[in-house]
Design an enzyme around this catalytic site. Structure first.
Site, PDB file in Angstrom:
ATOM      1  N   ALA A   1       0.846  -1.191   0.000  1.00  0.00           N
ATOM      2  CA  ALA A   1       0.000   0.000   0.000  1.00  0.00           C
ATOM      3  C   ALA A   1       0.885   1.247   0.000  1.00  0.00           C
ATOM      4  CB  ALA A   1      -0.915  -0.016   1.217  1.00  0.00           C
TER       5      ALA A   1
ATOM      6  N   ASN B   1     -12.180   2.745  -5.687  1.00  0.00           N
ATOM      7  CA  ASN B   1     -12.447   1.712  -6.684  1.00  0.00           C
ATOM      8  C   ASN B   1     -12.502   0.326  -6.060  1.00  0.00           C
ATOM      9  OD1 ASN B   1     -12.388   3.095  -9.435  1.00  0.00           O
ATOM     10  ND2 ASN B   1     -10.511   3.883  -8.515  1.00  0.00           N
TER      11      ASN B   1
ATOM     12  N   HIS C   1       1.436  10.834  -6.052  1.00  0.00           N
ATOM     13  CA  HIS C   1       1.867  10.133  -7.255  1.00  0.00           C
ATOM     14  C   HIS C   1       3.349  10.392  -7.521  1.00  0.00           C
ATOM     15  CE1 HIS C   1      -2.577  10.400  -8.659  1.00  0.00           C
ATOM     16  NE2 HIS C   1      -2.352   9.294  -7.990  1.00  0.00           N
TER      17      HIS C   1
ATOM     18  N   GLY D   1      -7.720  28.242 -24.626  1.00  0.00           N
ATOM     19  CA  GLY D   1      -9.147  28.153 -24.913  1.00  0.00           C
ATOM     20  C   GLY D   1      -9.907  27.128 -24.103  1.00  0.00           C
TER      21      GLY D   1
END
Length: 848
Positions: free
Chosen positions: A24, A108, A508, A531
């Site tokens: 983990a 998840n 991460h 944009g």
């Protein structure tokens, strides 16, 4: 590693050590040890967003820490992680009190209830100090078993009086930050606020086939295709179709079942998983569910066997560990003419090897999603592994049918949050790919955005990036040169990094700016100038998506379709029980031990306490047999019984049988059982019978002479009286030891004294009719049970009737039987055959 010029504090070093020892992820950086706002966030991506939100709301100076836990840590790990943070939080009181934010996206695969149990355990220990320091706790979480986890959090608050507010996936992810800091929360449309949690769809089973305007909703059509002889044809922009099939590399039954459940609710006609490849077992099949029907999915030891059997498979979901992900992917790339898409789930694949894989895949025309990803999802078509979370979230986020919005993200956990947000504010997700949190992902934002740009079914794009890397600038260039023309809502998280006085490595591996252009602020500015619609922060992400979608609807680019009736799926028994939807009587009851917690418990006592109090074997036996701590002399007596009954030489029937079995080549357990099976009324079993007979006589008020006379008239031997070798003149030392201890240590010995008076009568006839070791142990044990004060009379009698005394003999004699087995093996004894001259064959003409 710590930033240059800064060393880790002891608590950070402790968490680093824990992180290094587990699969983990556990991260902790102390920003301000005296800060008021502390976070304990699940997920690398979500942790950055919570830190961003705290800073955006003007509390950067009060943010005490950055950290995250992810990858399904155990209850023990989350306990240690939470305890470390809570201890740090309580070191320095704050005049306004402290805020603890326990947040996260929609998981998840992590069992929310299990991880929360570890956190609750740590908070239970510190509850009083948390109240003294005026700590207010705010919780928000979703994912597998979140209902039980949130309820446990609420009950913790009720039980301890700690101030706690608890929210589920129906609430915006960062609203708890606003509530904690007294700021405005993200407004939710009224239609969404009344929807309730995702679990309601399963809990109430009240789905209606009527839409909000009263019209009958269409049913989701089920396809009728069958697997072909080659991969299904698809458009150049599609990685997956409703007929795509894959194989799972690794033994991942939970992920397979999750994929099959998604397939069924999406209307697929056959499972998307063709087989599993697992080299550590031979070829076999495993059972899974297709709706309510049980089906078998094959497992192959060799990759080539799987590919020959299933020529239509075009995708592999690779669950190999970080150590073997490279080698397994290289092996699978040999079949690039068939396997066109790889999803590599593992975190921690070395960057050098990842770059080698990217180069190989590019040369072969193969798409790689990952590493360090949860996978991806294409509603109504295909789900990679556990993407999308539990089935209730699949239904709540409308992932069973395609929408018009396609997204690409870094974080797997945040991809699930995007599923939730997009389903609330638009007609839903068309496809979503989390490319992974490593610095060098197998595919980039641009790879997927260009696929979406070419796909006529995709009308709107969403990008969720983060601090670190420069891929977002490629998107900016594509928007400027007209390669991307579809509306894009984009946000890079990690703007909080500019508020920190030193560099912080976020959750991460790739989430760390190595220059000004890699900062989230710089990339957001560039995207806005190109944009893209760039919200000010994640709080406004849903609003920006909603406004962009509504504009496309108004322009006629998107024509909303009637919402189909949500599919119904049976709930697994275990899941339904966790939700409190069913009840079932237990098949077994046990009251003597419990291994489910942090520490093994015997009869209500922790194992560490057993050793601290030096209870010994007798004490452990008392806890496990009688569910109570026995007086010290009782425990000592038990140990004496085990010692004196441990063995009685190799000639007795039990030892003889053990020896014969051992010499026949049987194993220890078989040989031991052979010896134990001889224990009964003629060998060993006299303990129980002696206790019962002596108790009957004593309790009936029979004088010793009357007892002996009665047994003689019944033509019954008195169990516990008599010995083949020992006599008054040659007493049994074992009996003397037991008897002397009982008379000196027991509170009262009425039955022992009664038995000795019986012995005085029986030895008048013959001197070997003495109280033997079985009888002595039996009457002493009855005296103990009845008179030590630990048992009621009825309890004592019940234990005698249940054969507890024989249990002592079995336990003690097993020591000797095992000794005889080991002895025979040590002596290398061969097969035993009884000599014929010791057997008399009865003539067949004789009447027997």
């Amino acid at each position: 590693p710590s930033p240059f010029g800064r060393s880790s504090c002891p608590e950070e070093a402790y968490i680093e050590d824990l992180d290094a020892k587990t699969g983990a992820s556990l991260k902790l950086t102390i920003l301000n040890p005296k800060g008021r706002v502390w976070t304990m966030v699940a997920g690398g991506g979500a942790s950055v967003i919570y830190a961003d939100t705290v800073c955006d709301m003007g509390s950067a100076q009060e943010l005490a820490n950055y950290g995250e836990y992810s990858g399904a840590p155990t209850k023990s790990l989350t306990y240690k992680y939470a305890k470390t943070i809570i201890t740090l939080m309580l070191k320095h009181p704050h005049p306004q009190g402290k805020v603890l934010i326990i947040g996260g996206g929609i998981a998840n695969f992590t069992n929310v209830a299990d991880t929360f149990k570890g956190i609750i355990m740590a908070m239970e220990e510190a509850a009083e100090r948390m109240k003294e320091n005026k700590v207010n706790v705010y919780v928000r979480r979703g994912g597998p078993n979140f209902q039980e986890g949130l309820e446990n959090m609420r009950q913790f608050g009720v039980r301890t009086g700690v101030s706690i507010e608890v929210y589920g996936p129906e609430d915006h992810m960062t609203n708890i930050v606003a509530k904690a800091l007294g700021k405005d929360t993200v407004p939710q449309p009224s239609s969404l606020r009344s929807r309730g949690s995702a679990a309601d769809l399963l809990r109430t089973n009240s789905n209606t086939n009527l839409s909000e305007d009263g019209k009958v909703r269409p049913r989701l059509a089920r396809r009728t295709t069958t697997p072909g002889a080659k991969p299904p044809t698809s458009s150049p922009w599609d990685l997956f179709t409703p007929d795509t099939r894959c194989f799972i590399y690794g033994m991942q039954p939970t992920a397979v079942q999750n994929m099959l459940d998604f397939d069924f609710v999406s209307g697929r006609s056959f499972p998307s998983v063709a087989c599993l490849v697992y080299s550590f077992t031979g070829n076999h099949s495993r059972k899974f569910y297709w709706n309510t029907k049980e089906i078998l999915i094959p497992v192959y030891a060799k990759l080539e066997d799987a590919l020959k059997k299933f020529p239509d498979v075009s995708v592999v979901v690779n669950f190999a560990s970080s150590r073997s992900a490279y080698d397994s992917t290289v092996e699978i790339l040999r079949y690039s003419d068939q396997i066109k898409t790889h999803a590599i789930i593992a975190e921690g694949v070395p960057e050098r090897r990842t770059k080698m894989l990217i180069r190989k895949a590019s040369d072969l025309g193969v798409t790689i999603i990952g590493p360090a990803t949860v996978g991806g999802i294409k509603p109504g078509c295909f789900r990679i592994g556990n993407t999308g979370g539990a089935l209730d979230n699949i239904i709540a986020s409308k992932l069973y049918r395609p929408g018009s919005v396609a997204y690409v993200a870094r974080s797997g956990g945040l991809s699930n949050e995007l599923n939730n947000i997009i389903s609330q504010h638009t007609d839903g997700v068309y496809e979503g790919i989390p490319i992974g949190g490593d610095r060098y992902p197998g595919t980039t934002f641009m790879d997927h955005l260009m696929r979406y740009q070419k796909n006529p079914e995709v009308k709107m794009l969403v990008l969720l990036g983060e601090v670190g890397g420069v891929e977002e600038y490629e998107v900016c260039a594509a928007m400027k040169d007209g390669s991307i023309t579809k509306p894009l809502v984009a946000l890079c998280t990690g703007t909080c990094a500019s508020a920190f006085s030193y560099e912080v490595q976020f959750g991460h591996a790739g989430a760390c700016a190595q220059g000004q252009e890699e900062t989230a602020i710089a990339k957001n500015s560039a995207l806005k100038q190109a944009g893209a619609v760039v919200p000010d922060n994640f709080n406004e992400m849903g609003l920006s998506i909603r406004q962009t979608y509504q504009k496309l609807v108004k322009e006629g680019v998107i024509i909303p379709k009637p919402e189909p009736e949500p599919p119904q799926m049976p709930i697994d028994y275990k899941w339904a029980r966790k939700l409190g939807l069913i009840r079932k009587p237990s098949s077994f009851m046990s009251s003597i031990s419990d291994e489910r917690g942090q520490e093994l418990i015997y009869g209500g006592m922790k194992l560490s306490t057993v050793f601290e109090q030096d209870l010994g074997i007798g004490g452990v036996l008392g806890l496990l047999w009688f569910r109570r701590k026995l007086p010290s002399y009782f425990s000592k007596f038990i140990e004496m019984v085990l010692m004196v009954t441990a063995d009685h030489g190799p000639a007795v029937s039990g030892a003889h049988n053990t020896i014969v079995a051992a010499r026949a080549g049987k194993d220890l357990v078989s040989s031991l059982c052979s010896g134990l099976l001889t224990i009964g009324p003629r060998f060993g079993g006299a303990l129980d019978d002696a206790a019962k007979k002596f108790c009957w006589a004593f309790d009936s008020g029979l004088m010793p002479e009357e007892f002996v006379t009665t047994m003689r008239k019944r033509k019954e031997l008195i169990p516990g009286i008599g010995h083949k070798v020992k006599s008054l003149e040659n007493p049994d030392k074992r009996v003397e030891i037991i008897k002397d201890f009982a008379l000196s240590e027991f509170k009262s010995t009425p039955l022992l004294k009664y038995a000795l008076r019986v012995q005085a009568i029986t030895t008048r006839k013959k001197s070997n009719l003495i109280l033997n070791v079985d009888g002595c142990i039996a009457v002493c044990f009855v005296d103990l049970l009845r008179n030590c004060g630990a048992f009621t009379r009825s309890e004592a009698d019940e234990y005698i009737a249940n054969g507890t005394l024989n249990g002592l003999f079995v336990l003690g004699r097993s020591i000797g039987f095992i000794g005889h087995f080991i002895d025979q093996k040590r002596l290398k004894q061969t097969l035993y055959r009884h000599p014929h001259d010791d057997i008399w064959i009865v003539p067949f003409d004789q009447d027997v």
